[in-house]
Design a protein around this motif. Sequence first.
Motif: not given
Lengths: 438, 133
Positions: A11-15, A35-42, A162-167, B13-18
């Motif tokens: 539940p973070f970004c629109g992806t 697991y599997n999440a990006c830094a923000i999701g984790a 962050p995972r839009h491109m990989s997924r 930015t990703i650090s902003q998100g984190v």
Amino acid sequence: MTKTVTDVVCPFCGTLCDDLEVSVTDDGKQILDVYNACAIGAEKFLHSQAKDRITRPRLQQPDGTWKEISYEEAADYTAKMLAGAKKPLMYGWSSTNCEAQSMGHEIAEMCCACVDNTAAVCHGTTLIAVQDIGLPTCTLGEVKNRADTIIFWGCNPCHAHPRHMSRYSIFPRGFFTGKGHKSRKLVVVDPRVTDTAKMADMHLQVTQGQDYELLNAFRVAFRNEWLPDVVAGIPKEKIIEAANIMKAGRFGIIFFGMGVTQSLGKNHNIDEAIAVTKDLNEYTKFSIMPMRGHYNVTGSGEVLAWQFGYPYSVDLTRGFPRYNPGDTSSIDLLTRGEIDAAFVIGSDPGAHFPISAVKQIAKVNSVCIDPHITPTSGVSKLHVPVAFVGVETGGNAYRMDNVPIDCRKVVDPPAGMLTDEEFLTMVRDRVKKLKGVA
Amino acid sequence: MAKITLNLISGRTISQGVAMEGGKEKDLYRKACGIIEMDDADFKKLGCWKNTNVRVTSPYGTVIVKAQETSQGPHPGVGFIPMGPWANQLVNPNTYSTGMPTFKGTPVEVEVAMDQPILLGVELVQKACRGEV
Ligand code: SF4
């Protein structure tokens, strides 16, 4: 021992990634790893476990300190504030589930409120453009399986999704895109050499604020008409080369973000981007999709549209829905000083609105529903912490391509904490009584 | 002291998100968003070291942030502040009847303000609302 919860939705970004795995303690009370999440999701999952989390509603005292109150008292306060206000604003909704949104709209209708979501500061102008000329779009599944030409215009998924491109968009091997990123061409249009731009086959470093001109030049290039030597900082030859890449693919897509929606030109930039997509369909198959930010801003637009007919900036002050961005939109309502109560849920205008609008929120009676301490909660009279949707309670959310996905509950919220929906139900029942609605 | 003029944009930015998920009242959020990313060429014009506190001023407000070398450049003439309360002290609130403020493309002036503090996110907004900054 630990157990693993699979197919968790982030539940973070629109992806709205739906392939996360979360390991929790046996009693299901604590998250150990994600697991599997990006830094923000984790971080979103892990921070929900913070020891210093606020777990009860708090009223701000005149000296700036906070007094803890019960959820019942908080619901009383909120209901009285909304029922007593002449023109309350109910803003946010993008980081909560559709069930809570729907409950909130019931309250809004009874209180003749203005209802607006975070599209106001991200893709509101896109919604205006879509109403102007429509939107030839598709789902992310189609992108994964078919798209061989990807344009990122004014967006930076490396950082924002962050995972839009990989997924979906660059790396996955789909049905007709078996070679993954090798079968795809990537063009990035951005005034900065973003991390996304660094990966591109071609980067067009457009002069900031001149997206309209460049989009227009593409339409000229498709038709092989005369172009000036340089448009928006890009030499003619490069524009023609990019136009040929777009025409040559079998299935292309333009993903666009804040670079186009928030720069001058606003909805007209998007009009033109959609027109580019329409033109390209003369030569090949092309789609376009907004990169929606919050995980359920799309859902808020959907729920508002099916209940009131408009996707954001809905004004119910006359007892029926009206929609006129610029007039009924939150930033304008706030900067004109028209509202007399602010109710904020699932978003943080305190951090993300221009400061002149935030000052108005601080001036009037205000309630902020948010699991975190935020600049909005910091200037609100009442802060109601709630359970994290998608972590501590389930509920429905819409991905950026309008696909609804049910979020999963992973752990219990701290004892005694309510969810958005539960709290809003309490407020709804109280407003009903105050307004004498059966 | 030298002053330079930049075109300001903001964004994620990703650090902003984190940092945002980690808590907007914390120092990490200030480190992630209380900054302005500038091009090498603009540092030279301003005549200051990287990681110096600077005052950024627009027709709509003013704020102290840390000037950092851009990680996503070159972009001479363009300043980048990650989205958040620091950027929003400066942006143009005019929506030109679309409901959307003009978050990208605000003309700003940057000057060195070595001894002035960068406020924490929540603190900055509270003080701004009380008219203390
Ligand atoms: S890309 Fe977005 S939805 Fe996916 S894990 Fe990262 S923050 Fe969550």
